[in-house]
Structures are given as structure tokens and as C-alpha cells.
Design a protein around this motif. Structure first.
Motif, short mmCIF file in Angstrom:
data_model
loop_
_atom_site.label_atom_id
_atom_site.label_comp_id
_atom_site.label_asym_id
_atom_site.label_seq_id
_atom_site.Cartn_x
_atom_site.Cartn_y
_atom_site.Cartn_z
N PRO A 203 21.89 -12.08 -13.86
CA PRO A 203 21.15 -12.67 -12.67
C PRO A 203 20.15 -12.34 -12.24
CG PRO A 203 23.54 -13.42 -12.86
CD PRO A 203 23.23 -11.91 -12.85
N ARG B 255 18.10 -10.92 -14.53
CA ARG B 255 16.72 -11.63 -15.41
C ARG B 255 16.13 -12.30 -14.70
NH1 ARG B 255 20.84 -14.58 -18.37
NH2 ARG B 255 21.58 -15.16 -16.37
N ILE C 101 13.34 -11.89 -22.88
CA ILE C 101 14.21 -11.45 -21.17
C ILE C 101 15.60 -12.50 -22.21
CG2 ILE C 101 14.94 -11.36 -19.09
CD1 ILE C 101 11.61 -11.14 -18.51
N TYR C 102 16.42 -11.37 -22.75
CA TYR C 102 18.06 -11.83 -22.76
C TYR C 102 19.12 -12.41 -21.46
CZ TYR C 102 17.10 -12.64 -27.51
OH TYR C 102 16.48 -12.77 -28.71
N PRO D 205 21.58 -9.72 -21.05
CA PRO D 205 22.30 -8.25 -21.84
C PRO D 205 21.85 -8.02 -22.35
CG PRO D 205 23.39 -10.72 -21.66
CD PRO D 205 22.16 -11.08 -21.81
#
Lengths: 343, 316
Positions: B137, B140, B161-162, B164
Motif C-alpha cells: 500500500p 503503490r 502501477i499495480y 505487486p
């Protein structure tokens, strides 16, 4: 001195018990291995059955692939799988395997779009295939909007989450997509593990769930039981009859009931995209793999007795409590005649 | 050692012989096990080796349904995460080790060193969970967008941006291997004789110059050993990586993209490998991982040996 006598006596008793116990119980033990998806209901059945009859059934939930492998190598008395064995696998087991449906489950689609709250999205086969093929990439895509009039879809990117481990859940899901999308069938196909065109992989149901929960715009597929226990929204899916159906025990049982079984069926029947207005289209049986003839007569009898109990209303009702759909009556009748042929 | 002592060690008594045989058996067990491992890996992957040959190492399709397997993304993912982790972990751990041995006040040295060593005892699944719930979190929402905005002109920091991703996995690996590199380097630096320090300081070197020109060069073979230890751990780490890397059979220039490593793929797919070819391909991956690990270790030994040789030459 007294203490020593005492110890000797105890040792004697223990030895006698230890030696005699296995003799008496040899026929009362069965071992199995396989699918993880039905493990909660299997472990409940096995423990209840043990309480009733004293028969001990040891089950290792190592996954469907492992179950088929161990069954073929004859290291277990029975196997369990979420996807029926392929012809190659049947040949490897010299064809001596009987698929017996035990309960049914469903795969549901869940997502993370805080803007929608608990609104249930409506999806159909081609749209789901489009999302998982990577041809539908935004949540406000016109195809999604057309299915969900009145829902204000956000413009987020769709982030696909799938299983990274081989899994019966993936098998059921890809089997469904292959039936509803020719494109999926030729590009990806059906399997416990496939070459996913897009997306992130999460291990097991909780890995997928976790990834979806954490990523805004994510969509993933998990078992109905799992989604229900996590209290997440899941999709209403359009079935082969053109109806939008809520995934539930009833709609899964309806899918099984609408499937056609010939009298000589080997039960390797897929009930995804089943006909019938009330059928939830991403449903499936889960199977036990049983030998038609067992060498050990006592084991064969124990197996037969257990299977007979398993399809009884008493055992099938336990499934509901754990959110597995019980077998429809027609299927129970077919299985019951099959069980009688076991030796 | 005198002649008599040596004789008594190779004694001929009955007990001695038994003991000796026992020890020899223990010592031989390791190479025998290793050999058994190689035989098992090769025979297990025979099917895939015959089908794909060395192309397995350079192709990228991983399609269990079509029976097509290529391990290039897995190999690249493994090497990339390990190298990135080393690039971040080595300067950090060396800095900590040097600070703790040369600059930190006495009362601080022990507690900090002990704390860092404790990090090494945490099971990797705990690192994985922490990575999923805390690290991802943060990455990200703040770190990755910042990287994309400032360094987005580089191909490494582009794209969606995923969370993972290869970079997330590398960061968790950095945190996991730091305690190893740090504590071994610290031991090595502590072993540098005080005479060396005093001599360089007496010659007018500043503390920094003493560290740079005398202490670190003196300890370099040990420090290299520490780095290799970290690399070994990074190459083989499975649990934490699979929880953070996104598990995608693909390799992208962007570090924000999901990837896969050999160890993670084996752990994920082995138990449910559907076809014999899938099974054989995963075993082949294991064989490749084994060979890479052996090669890396051999290269590292060679490097350490050459560094020590060069160091000795200079010393004389």
C-alpha cells in the motif's frame, strides 16, 4: 518395587493394545487425497462418519492434480478432483476409475470499485471473456455499461487477478469461458493452469481475494463459499437461457438438474453454461475418484458404505450449511445404482 | 603440531576406526545427496529436456494447455530481483556495518547489531504478509507514483502501477537479505586488527580515509562472502517473493510490472501440475535454478580467491 511392578503391568497392557489395535481396525481405515475446494465438507463428513461408525478416513487436501496423481500411482484408496480426468489421465490409470459427484460449487466474479458500493454488477459470458482476454480494459467500457443500465461505472483501468497455482476453480472458470467465447477457446483454452493473457496471479482463493481487495479497479474470480464468507459483492451472470442469475445454492443445483445424464454416464459432465432459466452458469460438480474393484474386500465394503451414506439426505444436508449445493435427486439416484456395482 | 600428536590422531585402535568410518560416512553423505538430487532433477525433467532442449531457456511462452513451456521470464525475473535487491542491500548494510564498528558510540553498537540480527530470524512468510499489508500500500500510493513522476523518462519506471511488481519483490528481498550481509560484514570488520586502524590514523588519515583505504580493503574478501550469502538467499527466496511479485509469466522493462521467479513458479504450480509435460517443465526449471545457484557460488568463490590472492600480493 511396587512402582516397578506397576510399570511392567502398564507396559504389558500397552503392548497388547498396540499389537491388537491395528488388527482390529485394519479394515476401518481409508485414505484419500485431492481437491482442496471441497475439503471443508469432506472433513466434516469424514469426522461425522467416524463418530457414527468408527471408520476412519484420512484425507489430504493436496489439490486436484495431486489427487489424480496419487490415485494413478495407487498410493491412496480414493482420489478427489474438481476437474474430471482427461482421456490421457484415464489411460494412465488404465481406465479403472469411477467419477462420483459429491457436491457442487460455483465460481463467482468479485471486484473492487469503492464508487459502486455494494451494487451487484451484471455480466455476460462474452464480456467476462473480453475482460480476461484484455480486450475490455476500462470499467466504463460501453459493453459493460450496456449490461448495467443506471449504474454509474467509473473510468478506472480494469486490473485482472487470476490464480497463480493450478486449481479446480480455474478449471471451472476457463471451462465456462471456453464455452461462451470462441476466442477464449482458441487463444487460451480450458485447464487448471492456463496461459493468462493479462493480469496478476494470486495463490489460492485468499491470494486472489487479497489482491482484489487491495487494488482499486481489480476483478477476480473465487469460489462462491469464499466470496460469501468475505462479504464482498459478486456478479449476477447471464446464463445460456438469457436470464441474469444470482449465484446461490439453488441456482447451482438448478444447473446440475438441467444437465442431461445418459443412463450409462461416467459422470464426467461439465455443467458450466448449463441450459435452464434458473441455472447459474459457472457451476460445477466436484468428484471422488473410486476404484470399481478394490483388492481388499474389507476396504471395498467400507468405501461402499461410506459412499451410500454420503449421498443420503443426512449427509447432503450438511453440505448446505457449508454453502455447497447438494446433489439433485436425479443425480443421487444415478450414483446410487453406480455404487451398487462397486466390488 | 608434533609428530607424536599427528600419529595419535590417525590412531589404529578399534574405537578410533569405528569413529573414523562414522565421520567419513557423514562427510560422504553430503556429496551423495547432492548427486542424488542432480540425478532426480535430470530424470524428472527428461521429457521437457527432450522436447524443448536449450530453447527452454530463451523462449517466453508458458502455456500448460497447449503444452508449450519456456522459462526465459522466470530466469530473468529471478536474476533481476536478486541483482536489484543486492544493489539496494549492499550499500545499506555496509554503511550500517561500518558505522557500527567504526563510528557508533559503544553503548549503541550491541543493541543495534542484535536488533538487526533478530531480523534474520523472522520467517519469510511473515515478511510476505508484512509486504502485502504494509509495504505494497505504501509503495503503490506514494513511492511508485513519485518514482514515475520524477524518473518516468526511464523505461524502468513507466506503465500501470499495480502494486505487486518486480520492484516490490526486490524491495522485500532487500529487507530480508540486509541482516545477513550486515551481521557478517560487521564480524569481518571487527576482525580487522586494531593495529591497522591505529597505523593509518597515526599516518594522518582521517576516520573516513582509514575506513576507505585500510579497513574495508583489509576485510574485502569477508565482505564479498557476506554479499554472496545475501545473493544466495535472494535467488532462492520463495514465499515472500511469490506474495509480492504478481506471479505473471512475463518480463517487462518496467519494474512496476508484475513478474515471476523460478522458485515462486515451482512453489505455485508443482502441486497441481496437470500434465506430465507441465511436471517435467517445472522440474527442468528446478534444474536450471540449481545450475544457476551453483554457477553463482562458483563464480563467487573464484572472485573471493582472486581478491585474497591480490590482497596477499600487495601485503608483501
Amino acid at each position: 518395587m511396587f512402582a516397578m511392578k506397576m510399570t511392567k503391568a502398564m507396559l504389558g497392557t500397552a503392548l497388547a493394545l498396540g499389537l491388537l489395535a491395528p488388527l482390529g481396525l485394519a479394515a476401518q481405515q481409508l485414505t484419500g487425497a485431492g481437491a482442496t475446494f471441497p475439503f471443508p465438507i469432506y472433513s466434516k463428513w469424514f469426522s461425522e462418519y467416524n463418530k457414527k461408525t468408527g471408520v476412519q478416513i484420512n484425507y489430504q487436501s493436496i489439490g486436484s492434480g495431486g489427487g489424480i496423481k496419487q490415485y494413478t500411482e495407487r498410493t491412496v484408496d480414493f482420489g478427489a478432483t474438481d476437474g474430471p480426468m482427461t482421456q490421457d489421465q484415464m489411460n494412465a490409470a488404465q481406465g479403472v476409475v469411477l467419477h462420483l459427484p459429491t457436491v457442487m460449487g460455483a465460481v463467482v466474479l468479485t471486484w473492487n470499485l469503492p464508487a459502486l458500493g455494494s451494487t451487484q454488477l451484471k455480466l455476460d459470458g462474452p464480456t467476462i471473456a473480453g475482460i480476461f482476454l484484455g480486450t475490455i480494459t476500462k470499467w466504463n467500457d460501453p459493453r459493460l455499461a450496456a449490461l448495467n443500465p443506471g449504474v454509474k461505472l467509473p473510468g478506472n483501468d480494469i486490473i485482472v487477478v487470476h490464480r497463480s497455482d493450478g486449481s479446480g476453480t480455474s478449471y471451472i472458470f476457463t471451462d465456462y469461458l471456453s464455452k461462451v467465447s470462441p476466442d477464449w477457446k482458441t487463444r487460451v483454452g480450458t485447464g487448471t493452469a492456463v496461459n493468462w493473457p493479462v493480469g496478476l496471479g494470486g495463490a489460492k482463493n485468499d491470494g486472489v481475494m487479497q489482491q482484489v481487495k487491495q487494488t482499486e479497479g481489480a476483478i477476480g474470480y473465487v469460489e462462491l463459499i469464499y466470496a460469501a464468507s468475505q462479504k464482498v459483492p459478486y456478479a449476477i451472470v447471464k446464463n445460456a437461457a438469457g436470464q441474469f442469475v444470482q449465484p446461490s445454492l439453488e441456482s447451482v443445483t438448478a444447473a446440475a438438474a438441467s444437465a442431461k445424464f445418459p443412463a450409462t454416464t461416467d459422470f464426467r459432465v461439465s455443467i458450466t453454461n448449463a441450459p435452464g432459466a434458473a441455472s447459474y452458469p459457472i457451476s460445477s460438480f466436484t468428484w471422488l475418484l473410486v476404484r470399481p474393484t478394490m483388492k481388499d474386500a474389507a476396504k471395498a465394503k467400507a468405501m461402499k458404505d461410506f459412499l451410500t451414506w454420503m449421498i443420503s439426505p443426512e449427509a447432503q444436508d450438511m453440505a448446505k450449511g457449508l454453502l455447497y449445493a447438494p446433489l439433485p435427486k436425479e443425480v443421487v439416484a444415478l450414483i446410487s445404482t453406480k455404487i451398487k456395482t462397486l466390488k | 603440531m608434533t609428530m607424536r600428536q599427528r600419529l595419535s590422531l590417525s590412531g589404529t585402535g578399534h574405537g578410533d576406526l569405528t569413529f573414523r568410518a562414522l565421520l567419513a560416512a557423514c562427510a560422504l553423505a553430503v556429496p551423495v545427496l547432492l548427486l542424488a538430487l542432480v540425478i532426480e532433477l535430470v530424470s524428472g525433467s527428461r521429457l521437457a529436456i527432450r522436447e524443448f532442449g536449450l530453447q527452454f531457456l530463451t523462449t517466453s511462452v508458458w502455456d500448460p494447455v497447449a503444452g508449450q513451456f519456456g522459462a526465459f521470464p522466470l530466469i530473468m525475473g529471478t536474476l533481476l530481483t536478486a541483482v536489484l535487491a543486492l544493489m539496494m542491500a549492499v550499500p545499506l548494510s555496509l554503511g550500517v556495518a561500518i558505522y557500527l564498528t567504526e563510528f557508533a558510540p559503544q553503548w549503541l553498537r550491541r543493541p543495534v547489531a542484535t536488533t538487526i540480527e533478530l531480523l534474520a530470524a523472522i520467517p519469510s512468510v511473515v515478511y510476505g504478509l508484512w509486504g502485502v499489508f504494509v509495504l505494497i500500500p505504501i509503495l503503490r500510493t506514494s513511492v511508485f507514483p513519485l518514482l514515475r513522476d520524477s524518473l518516468g523518462f526511464l523505461p524502468f519506471f513507466k506503465g500501470v502501477i499495480y502494486g505487486p511488481s518486480v520492484l516490490s519483490a526486490s524491495i522485500i528481498l532487500t529487507i530480508m537479505i540486509m541482516p545477513f550481509i550486515m551481521s557478517v560484514s560487521r564480524e569481518v570488520l571487527l576482525a580487522v586488527p586494531n593495529g591497522q586502524r591505529e597505523a593509518s590514523l597515526a599516518l594522518g588519515a582521517t576516520r573516513w580515509e582509514a575506513v576507505r583505504t585500510v579497513i574495508v580493503p583489509y576485510a574485502r574478501s569477508g565482505i564479498l562472502g557476506a554479499v554472496i550469502l545475501g545473493l544466495g538467499r535472494a535467488l532462492g527466496e520463495t514465499m515472500a517473493v511469490t506474495m509480492l511479485i504478481g506471479n505473471r509469466h512475463d518480463i517487462s522493462t518496467s519494474l512496476f510490472a508484475p513478474g515471476y521467479t523460478m522458485a515462486a513458479a515451482i512453489a505455485n504450480e508443482f502441486s497441481e501440475a496437470a500434465t506430465p509435460m507441465h511436471y517435467a517443465s517445472l522440474t527442468y526449471v528446478a534444474l536450471v535454478l540449481f545450475v544457476i545457484t551453483v554457477l553463482v557460488n562458483a563464480a563467487a568463490r573464484l572472485l573471493i580467491w582472486r581478491v585474497t590472492q591480490a590482497g596477499r600480493g600487495k601485503g608483501r
